[in-house]
Design a protein around this motif. Structure first.
Motif, PDB file in Angstrom:
ATOM      1  N   MET A   1      14.721   1.909  17.758  1.00  0.00           N
ATOM      2  CA  MET A   1      14.824   1.471  16.388  1.00  0.00           C
ATOM      3  C   MET A   1      14.137   0.119  16.214  1.00  0.00           C
ATOM      4  O   MET A   1      14.263  -0.760  17.054  1.00  0.00           O
ATOM      5  N   GLY A   2      13.444  -0.020  15.132  1.00  0.00           N
ATOM      6  CA  GLY A   2      12.770  -1.269  14.847  1.00  0.00           C
ATOM      7  C   GLY A   2      13.700  -2.287  14.215  1.00  0.00           C
ATOM      8  O   GLY A   2      14.798  -1.954  13.770  1.00  0.00           O
ATOM      9  N   ARG A   3      13.251  -3.515  14.207  1.00  0.00           N
ATOM     10  CA  ARG A   3      14.038  -4.578  13.584  1.00  0.00           C
ATOM     11  C   ARG A   3      13.646  -4.683  12.122  1.00  0.00           C
ATOM     12  O   ARG A   3      12.487  -4.539  11.758  1.00  0.00           O
ATOM     13  N   THR A   4      14.635  -4.928  11.316  1.00  0.00           N
ATOM     14  CA  THR A   4      14.381  -5.113   9.898  1.00  0.00           C
ATOM     15  C   THR A   4      13.887  -6.531   9.666  1.00  0.00           C
ATOM     16  O   THR A   4      14.471  -7.498  10.153  1.00  0.00           O
ATOM     17  N   ILE A   5      12.792  -6.647   8.953  1.00  0.00           N
ATOM     18  CA  ILE A   5      12.232  -7.959   8.644  1.00  0.00           C
ATOM     19  C   ILE A   5      12.878  -8.443   7.351  1.00  0.00           C
ATOM     20  O   ILE A   5      12.887  -7.718   6.355  1.00  0.00           O
ATOM     21  N   PRO A   6      13.454  -9.654   7.367  1.00  0.00           N
ATOM     22  CA  PRO A   6      14.093 -10.145   6.141  1.00  0.00           C
ATOM     23  C   PRO A   6      13.056 -10.370   5.044  1.00  0.00           C
ATOM     24  O   PRO A   6      11.888 -10.627   5.330  1.00  0.00           O
ATOM     25  N   SER A   7      13.485 -10.249   3.811  1.00  0.00           N
ATOM     26  CA  SER A   7      12.570 -10.485   2.691  1.00  0.00           C
ATOM     27  C   SER A   7      12.111 -11.938   2.728  1.00  0.00           C
ATOM     28  O   SER A   7      12.759 -12.806   3.324  1.00  0.00           O
ATOM     29  N   PHE A   8      10.993 -12.190   2.085  1.00  0.00           N
ATOM     30  CA  PHE A   8      10.475 -13.555   2.087  1.00  0.00           C
ATOM     31  C   PHE A   8      11.445 -14.494   1.405  1.00  0.00           C
ATOM     32  O   PHE A   8      11.592 -15.650   1.798  1.00  0.00           O
ATOM     33  N   ARG A   9      12.118 -13.979   0.386  1.00  0.00           N
ATOM     34  CA  ARG A   9      13.080 -14.811  -0.343  1.00  0.00           C
ATOM     35  C   ARG A   9      14.196 -15.298   0.600  1.00  0.00           C
ATOM     36  O   ARG A   9      14.572 -16.467   0.578  1.00  0.00           O
ATOM     37  N   ILE A  10      14.681 -14.417   1.456  1.00  0.00           N
ATOM     38  CA  ILE A  10      15.723 -14.786   2.427  1.00  0.00           C
ATOM     39  C   ILE A  10      15.138 -15.731   3.479  1.00  0.00           C
ATOM     40  O   ILE A  10      15.751 -16.739   3.846  1.00  0.00           O
ATOM     41  N   ALA A  11      13.931 -15.414   3.956  1.00  0.00           N
ATOM     42  CA  ALA A  11      13.287 -16.265   4.966  1.00  0.00           C
ATOM     43  C   ALA A  11      13.027 -17.659   4.404  1.00  0.00           C
ATOM     44  O   ALA A  11      13.167 -18.660   5.116  1.00  0.00           O
ATOM     45  N   GLU A  12      12.667 -17.709   3.133  1.00  0.00           N
ATOM     46  CA  GLU A  12      12.413 -19.001   2.486  1.00  0.00           C
ATOM     47  C   GLU A  12      13.703 -19.831   2.429  1.00  0.00           C
ATOM     48  O   GLU A  12      13.683 -21.033   2.697  1.00  0.00           O
ATOM     49  N   ALA A  13      14.805 -19.187   2.114  1.00  0.00           N
ATOM     50  CA  ALA A  13      16.099 -19.884   2.081  1.00  0.00           C
ATOM     51  C   ALA A  13      16.468 -20.398   3.473  1.00  0.00           C
ATOM     52  O   ALA A  13      16.999 -21.503   3.619  1.00  0.00           O
ATOM     53  N   GLN A  14      16.155 -19.616   4.508  1.00  0.00           N
ATOM     54  CA  GLN A  14      16.414 -20.057   5.880  1.00  0.00           C
ATOM     55  C   GLN A  14      15.556 -21.275   6.221  1.00  0.00           C
ATOM     56  O   GLN A  14      16.019 -22.203   6.875  1.00  0.00           O
ATOM     57  N   GLU A  15      14.307 -21.255   5.766  1.00  0.00           N
ATOM     58  CA  GLU A  15      13.403 -22.378   6.028  1.00  0.00           C
ATOM     59  C   GLU A  15      13.948 -23.647   5.376  1.00  0.00           C
ATOM     60  O   GLU A  15      13.940 -24.720   5.988  1.00  0.00           O
ATOM     61  N   VAL A  16      14.416 -23.520   4.148  1.00  0.00           N
ATOM     62  CA  VAL A  16      14.989 -24.680   3.443  1.00  0.00           C
ATOM     63  C   VAL A  16      16.185 -25.217   4.227  1.00  0.00           C
ATOM     64  O   VAL A  16      16.332 -26.430   4.390  1.00  0.00           O
ATOM     65  N   THR A  17      17.012 -24.326   4.738  1.00  0.00           N
ATOM     66  CA  THR A  17      18.180 -24.745   5.526  1.00  0.00           C
ATOM     67  C   THR A  17      17.752 -25.515   6.776  1.00  0.00           C
ATOM     68  O   THR A  17      18.372 -26.504   7.154  1.00  0.00           O
TER      69      THR A  17
END
Length: 89
Positions: A1-17
């Motif tokens: 099974m492949g890994r699900t890539i988070p949406s850019f919106r979620i990744a952007e929120a992680q970057e801000v954190t």
């Protein structure tokens, strides 16, 4: 099974954190400006997502540069228009 890539919106929120330590190290008077800068990147989330870059920061950085370029171009246009108006008087 492949890994699900988070949406850019979620990744952007992680970057801000991840930039919270930087924000905390800024003088209190500058923290609001930093927050506004990061929020301006969210104006172009769709474009950043469509760019499909390997680093989520690249999309955010391009969005910030683009947003500031637009603001600068608009300001310079306003100044030029004001000067033309004043010269015509």
């Amino acid at each position: 099974m492949g890994r699900t890539i988070p949406s850019f919106r979620i990744a952007e929120a992680q970057e801000v954190t991840e930039w919270k330590a930087f924000r905390k190290a800024l003088p209190k008077r500058d923290r609001g400006a930093f927050d506004q800068m990061l929020n301006s990147a969210r104006l172009y989330t769709s474009a950043s997502s469509a760019a499909v870059r390997t680093s989520r920061f690249e999309g955010m950085a391009m969005a910030l540069v683009f947003h500031h370029y637009r603001m600068l171009a608009r300001t310079l246009g306003t100044i030029a228009e004001t000067r033309r108006t004043e010269a015509g008087r």
